[in-house]
Design a protein around this motif. Structure first.
Motif: not given
Length: 173
Positions: A49-51, A74-80, A138-141
């Motif tokens: 939800d981009p809003t 550091v190693i960090f990437t996070w996807k909600v 990220d609106p693509t995926i």
């Protein structure tokens, strides 16, 4: 300071910066403004939800000691969308608990210190390895996501009570 306290400080910093990055994106991004004007008819996972910025759970911070000569990083990437809390790994030098954390240098100028590359004559960090954090939609995926990069920065001690970071440079390979 103890290593567990340092990890907690870094976790608080990370959690707050991710949330601020998401809020900034919602308030400033043309994509977010367009999404609010033309809302989707179906309900979606908060990660997509981009809003509105999703709630960021408290980050988990893991420190792994690397032998002298290996690169602190550091190693960090996070996807909600994972529904897991952010998980941040800091590969720190073996001396990190004694030389950096114990004297209270785990955070300098409001940023985590992964390594000290140069000290001044008063044994204060003069050049550090720290973290640059990005957060956006990220609106693509993936929807809401955040990631980090290793950076080096000079510490300006002109005001000893308020050190400032200068010349932040990426050290990613």
């Amino acid at each position: 300071m103890k290593t567990t306290e340092a990890r907690d400080l870094i976790a608080e910093w990370l959690t707050a910066r991710i949330g601020e990055g998401f809020e900034h994106w919602v308030n400033e991004s043309p994509t977010a403004r367009a999404a609010r004007r033309y809302p989707r008819p179906t309900q979606c996972h908060p990660a997509h939800d981009p809003t509105k910025a999703p709630r960021v759970p408290k980050a988990l911070v893991d420190t792994r000691q690397v032998p002298l000569g290996n690169r602190a990083s550091v190693i960090f990437t996070w996807k909600v969308e994972t529904d897991e809390p952010p998980y941040f790994i800091a590969n720190v030098p073996t001396y990190w608990p004694r030389r950096i954390v114990a004297p209270g240098w785990a955070m300098v100028a409001g940023r985590p210190v992964i390594d000290v590359l140069e000290w001044d004559e008063l044994r204060r960090p003069l050049r550090i390895k720290t973290v640059k954090l990005w957060s956006h939609f990220d609106p693509t995926i993936h929807g809401w996501r955040s990631w980090a990069d290793n950076v080096e920065a000079d510490v300006d001690w002109s005001s000893p009570d308020q050190p400032v970071l200068r010349a932040v440079e990426s050290t990613a390979v």
